[in-house]
Motif scaffolding. Structure first.
Motif, PDB file in Angstrom:
ATOM      1  N   ASN A 290       0.847  -1.190   0.000  1.00  0.00           N
ATOM      2  CA  ASN A 290       0.000   0.000   0.000  1.00  0.00           C
ATOM      3  C   ASN A 290       0.878   1.234   0.000  1.00  0.00           C
ATOM      4  O   ASN A 290       1.943   1.251   0.640  1.00  0.00           O
ATOM      5  N   GLN A 291       0.434   2.278  -0.696  1.00  0.00           N
ATOM      6  CA  GLN A 291       1.202   3.515  -0.744  1.00  0.00           C
ATOM      7  C   GLN A 291       0.362   4.691  -0.286  1.00  0.00           C
ATOM      8  O   GLN A 291      -0.817   4.817  -0.650  1.00  0.00           O
ATOM      9  N   LEU A 292       0.987   5.570   0.505  1.00  0.00           N
ATOM     10  CA  LEU A 292       0.324   6.744   1.064  1.00  0.00           C
ATOM     11  C   LEU A 292       1.131   7.981   0.690  1.00  0.00           C
ATOM     12  O   LEU A 292       2.341   7.930   0.480  1.00  0.00           O
ATOM     13  N   HIS A 293       0.444   9.122   0.668  1.00  0.00           N
ATOM     14  CA  HIS A 293       1.079  10.365   0.226  1.00  0.00           C
ATOM     15  C   HIS A 293       0.618  11.521   1.094  1.00  0.00           C
ATOM     16  O   HIS A 293      -0.560  11.621   1.444  1.00  0.00           O
ATOM     17  N   MET A 294       1.565  12.393   1.455  1.00  0.00           N
ATOM     18  CA  MET A 294       1.228  13.613   2.174  1.00  0.00           C
ATOM     19  C   MET A 294       2.007  14.771   1.562  1.00  0.00           C
ATOM     20  O   MET A 294       3.223  14.669   1.376  1.00  0.00           O
ATOM     21  N   ASN A 295       1.331  15.862   1.221  1.00  0.00           N
ATOM     22  CA  ASN A 295       2.043  17.004   0.665  1.00  0.00           C
ATOM     23  C   ASN A 295       2.463  17.958   1.771  1.00  0.00           C
ATOM     24  O   ASN A 295       2.252  17.698   2.958  1.00  0.00           O
TER      25      ASN A 295
ATOM     26  N   ASN B 253       8.359  18.559  -2.159  1.00  0.00           N
ATOM     27  CA  ASN B 253       7.542  19.139  -1.091  1.00  0.00           C
ATOM     28  C   ASN B 253       6.494  18.130  -0.616  1.00  0.00           C
ATOM     29  O   ASN B 253       5.322  18.466  -0.447  1.00  0.00           O
ATOM     30  N   ALA B 254       6.921  16.905  -0.409  1.00  0.00           N
ATOM     31  CA  ALA B 254       5.966  15.841  -0.098  1.00  0.00           C
ATOM     32  C   ALA B 254       6.648  14.716   0.664  1.00  0.00           C
ATOM     33  O   ALA B 254       7.884  14.618   0.714  1.00  0.00           O
ATOM     34  N   LEU B 255       5.807  13.868   1.260  1.00  0.00           N
ATOM     35  CA  LEU B 255       6.252  12.644   1.920  1.00  0.00           C
ATOM     36  C   LEU B 255       5.433  11.490   1.386  1.00  0.00           C
ATOM     37  O   LEU B 255       4.207  11.596   1.268  1.00  0.00           O
ATOM     38  N   ASN B 256       6.123  10.403   1.054  1.00  0.00           N
ATOM     39  CA  ASN B 256       5.437   9.203   0.590  1.00  0.00           C
ATOM     40  C   ASN B 256       5.858   8.013   1.437  1.00  0.00           C
ATOM     41  O   ASN B 256       7.021   7.894   1.834  1.00  0.00           O
ATOM     42  N   ALA B 257       4.900   7.165   1.743  1.00  0.00           N
ATOM     43  CA  ALA B 257       5.160   5.955   2.532  1.00  0.00           C
ATOM     44  C   ALA B 257       4.675   4.745   1.750  1.00  0.00           C
ATOM     45  O   ALA B 257       3.552   4.749   1.224  1.00  0.00           O
ATOM     46  N   THR B 258       5.510   3.722   1.664  1.00  0.00           N
ATOM     47  CA  THR B 258       5.139   2.453   1.043  1.00  0.00           C
ATOM     48  C   THR B 258       5.149   1.386   2.124  1.00  0.00           C
ATOM     49  O   THR B 258       6.189   1.125   2.735  1.00  0.00           O
ATOM     50  N   LEU B 259       3.980   0.810   2.389  1.00  0.00           N
ATOM     51  CA  LEU B 259       3.845  -0.222   3.414  1.00  0.00           C
ATOM     52  C   LEU B 259       3.835  -1.594   2.756  1.00  0.00           C
ATOM     53  O   LEU B 259       3.026  -1.851   1.863  1.00  0.00           O
TER      54      LEU B 259
END
Length: 378
Positions: A4-9, A74-80
């Motif tokens: 799963n992938q999540l994104h935060m700007n 200008n963002a953060l991404n997380a791959t679970l």
């Protein structure tokens, strides 16, 4: 293997795990960010921990984040990643606790349990750690059959501070290793460049570790400034557009080294890895077509078998500086080579750690696209 992938700007916001199902095993969360303040990263890590099954969180600052076929800033991404048949563990260490960076690498390699270990993925601070010595220490401590890949953290084009994330702690001056265990995990890797040497071969006549002082008896800084012309005022960042091709004494293998800093008083250039005395060097330059071809070749070399897979891309920020608006084409070239069932994550770095093209031991690369593919076999 579930991904799963999540994104935060940069505006922040709540991170919510896409599935309400609590996994049986703690997932691995690979977190990469660009141009976010450290408190925002800590907050994101806490939200991941609270809402996504208390994952093991590992990540770093970058020169740009890769997710899917896109580049994010200008963002953060997380791959679970939740594995079904694979175990993993993480170890970390600080350079200040060891006599040198080679000893740091040996300590980290020895800290991982070798039984069933198949691959190690490394994230390192870039500006305080010699990635060449780190890779050599890891290679000495780990069994020869264990693959090693990874990268050095980035800081955009600023070269001021690079940081790592382990759990909810952010720090500089250290290294994190993820060890993967089990006979159901298939790992493939490809590393390619695309830069072309130009000008005469020259001799390193004064150096110390990763500090290059003289080439053919001339100040290394003076030589670079003469070749770079109008670009010289933007050193060290502009040095990424003109890396150094290097061959050590007695070796037939050429590696690429890129500038990470300079000392105008000493007229010294500091590179991402060692520049040994007596080495043969040539300046290099790139073209968009050559770099895109190199990225495609790296993807083809790492292409997985049928089924879902995760690809971690580590590409040098110098490639991004040259490619500019074509940067996403590099990512797309890798994605196409890997196939539609492969999920992409990764980042733009200050150095890449991997085996050489001809299977040489784990070492530091600069200005390359490095692709690591993880795939569980049913």
């Amino acid at each position: 293997m579930k991904i799963n992938q999540l994104h935060m700007n940069s505006a922040g916001g709540r991170i919510t795990c896409p599935s309400a199902e609590t996994p049986r095993e703690r997932p691995l969360a690979l977190v990469f960010w660009s141009d976010l303040d450290e408190q925002g990263v800590r907050n994101a890590a806490r939200m991941l921990r609270e809402s996504c099954g208390e994952p093991v969180i590992v990540g770093c600052s970058t020169g740009g984040v890769i997710q899917g076929g896109q580049l994010f800033e200008n963002a953060l991404n997380a791959t679970l990643v939740t594995f079904e048949h694979t175990r993993f563990e993480t170890v970390s260490a600080m350079a200040a606790d060891h006599p040198d960076n080679r000893a740091l690498g040996r300590h980290l390699g020895a800290a991982l349990n070798n039984e069933g270990l198949v691959h190690v993925f490394v994230l390192s601070d870039a500006l305080t750690i010699n990635g060449c010595a780190l890779a050599a220490g890891l290679a000495e401590a780990l069994p020869s059959h264990v693959g090693v890949t990874g990268g050095l953290a980035g800081d955009g084009e600023r070269f001021e501070r690079t940081t790592l994330l382990h759990g909810c702690d952010i720090f500089s001056g250290g290294v994190i290793c993820i060890g993967f265990y089990g006979d159901r995990l298939r790992v493939s890797q490809g590393t390619r460049g695309g830069w072309v040497p130009f000008g005469p071969e020259r001799l390193v006549t004064a150096s110390h570790g990763n500090a290059l002082l003289e080439i053919d008896g001339e100040s290394a800084l003076d030589l670079y400034e003469r070749y770079l012309g109008k670009h010289a005022k933007n050193l060290p960042a502009s040095g990424h557009l003109f890396p150094l091709n290097l061959r050590e004494v007695g070796s037939s293998v050429w590696v690429v080294r890129t500038i990470l800093g300079l000392d105008r008083e000493r007229k010294a250039l500091f590179f991402g890895g060692d520049v040994p005395l007596g080495s043969t060097v040539r300046l290099m330059r790139g073209s968009i077509d050559n770099l895109l071809d190199g990225a495609e070749e790296a993807g083809k070399a790492a292409r997985p078998g049928e089924g879902k897979a995760l690809a971690i891309l580590v590409s040098c920020v110098g490639r991004k500086m040259l490619l500019k608006q074509f940067t996403e084409e590099e990512i797309e070239a890798v994605a196409e080579a890997l196939g539609p069932e492969t999920t992409l994550t990764g980042f733009y770095s200050y150095g890449e750690i991997a085996r050489g093209i001809e299977g040489e031991p784990c070492c530091l690369h600069n200005q390359s696209m490095m692709v690591t593919v993880l795939q569980e076999i049913c």
